[in-house]
Design a protein around this motif. Structure first.
Motif, PDB file in Angstrom:
ATOM      1  N   LYS A  41       0.820  -1.210   0.000  1.00  0.00           N
ATOM      2  CA  LYS A  41       0.000   0.000   0.000  1.00  0.00           C
ATOM      3  C   LYS A  41       0.857   1.264   0.000  1.00  0.00           C
ATOM      4  N   THR A  42       1.926   1.252   0.783  1.00  0.00           N
ATOM      5  CA  THR A  42       2.812   2.414   0.855  1.00  0.00           C
ATOM      6  C   THR A  42       3.493   2.669  -0.487  1.00  0.00           C
ATOM      7  N   ALA A  43       4.008   1.620  -1.110  1.00  0.00           N
ATOM      8  CA  ALA A  43       4.700   1.776  -2.397  1.00  0.00           C
ATOM      9  C   ALA A  43       3.753   2.315  -3.469  1.00  0.00           C
ATOM     10  N   VAL A  44       2.549   1.772  -3.538  1.00  0.00           N
ATOM     11  CA  VAL A  44       1.571   2.238  -4.523  1.00  0.00           C
ATOM     12  C   VAL A  44       1.179   3.676  -4.230  1.00  0.00           C
ATOM     13  N   SER A  45       0.944   3.977  -2.972  1.00  0.00           N
ATOM     14  CA  SER A  45       0.566   5.334  -2.575  1.00  0.00           C
ATOM     15  C   SER A  45       1.622   6.351  -2.968  1.00  0.00           C
ATOM     16  N   GLU A  46       2.894   6.047  -2.691  1.00  0.00           N
ATOM     17  CA  GLU A  46       3.988   6.961  -3.019  1.00  0.00           C
ATOM     18  C   GLU A  46       4.109   7.171  -4.529  1.00  0.00           C
ATOM     19  N   ALA A  47       4.036   6.098  -5.285  1.00  0.00           N
ATOM     20  CA  ALA A  47       4.192   6.203  -6.736  1.00  0.00           C
ATOM     21  C   ALA A  47       3.037   6.977  -7.372  1.00  0.00           C
ATOM     22  N   VAL A  48       1.818   6.692  -6.951  1.00  0.00           N
ATOM     23  CA  VAL A  48       0.659   7.400  -7.510  1.00  0.00           C
ATOM     24  C   VAL A  48       0.692   8.873  -7.113  1.00  0.00           C
ATOM     25  N   THR A  49       1.021   9.150  -5.865  1.00  0.00           N
ATOM     26  CA  THR A  49       1.107  10.544  -5.410  1.00  0.00           C
ATOM     27  C   THR A  49       2.168  11.304  -6.202  1.00  0.00           C
ATOM     28  N   ASN A  50       3.324  10.689  -6.436  1.00  0.00           N
ATOM     29  CA  ASN A  50       4.362  11.338  -7.237  1.00  0.00           C
ATOM     30  C   ASN A  50       3.876  11.635  -8.648  1.00  0.00           C
ATOM     31  N   ALA A  51       3.165  10.700  -9.247  1.00  0.00           N
ATOM     32  CA  ALA A  51       2.653  10.913 -10.601  1.00  0.00           C
ATOM     33  C   ALA A  51       1.657  12.065 -10.627  1.00  0.00           C
ATOM     34  N   VAL A  52       0.774  12.126  -9.646  1.00  0.00           N
ATOM     35  CA  VAL A  52      -0.248  13.171  -9.599  1.00  0.00           C
ATOM     36  C   VAL A  52       0.386  14.540  -9.354  1.00  0.00           C
TER      37      VAL A  52
END
Length: 100
Positions: A41-52
């Motif tokens: 969850k943390t890895a997905v959250s960080e990657a999606v937040t960076n993209a946004v």
């Protein structure tokens, strides 16, 4: 066991939660520990937040998530078509940000 999923969503902050719980739910069939599930969850959250935040500079776009389970491995790819980064090596430094 082999299974795949693909999710395309608007690059808006509100979809970060949806992205991480979707990938976590997909990975549940692997029976991960609570720590492993938290890490996913943390890895997905960080990657999606960076993209946004960094990829689209508030102008909108899409984020695509692809995940695949192969035996005991989970592979997750998060892709955007945002503006990119000039200095990738600098961006990999701990605590680096291009935004204050």
């Amino acid at each position: 066991m082999r299974d795949k999923m693909r999710l395309t969503m608007n690059a808006i902050a509100e979809n970060e939660y949806f992205a991480r719980v979707t990938v976590a739910a997909f990975s549940a069939k692997m029976d991960p520990t609570m720590e492993e599930l938290s890490d996913i969850k943390t890895a997905v959250s960080e990657a999606v937040t960076n993209a946004v935040v960094h990829g689209y500079d508030g102008k909108g776009g899409n984020v695509e998530i692809r995940a695949e389970i192969q035996d005991e491995w989970l592979e997750v790819e998060i892709e955007d078509e945002g503006i990119g980064m000039d200095d990738v090596e600098l961006a990999m430094e701990p605590l680096y940000t291009s935004r204050p």
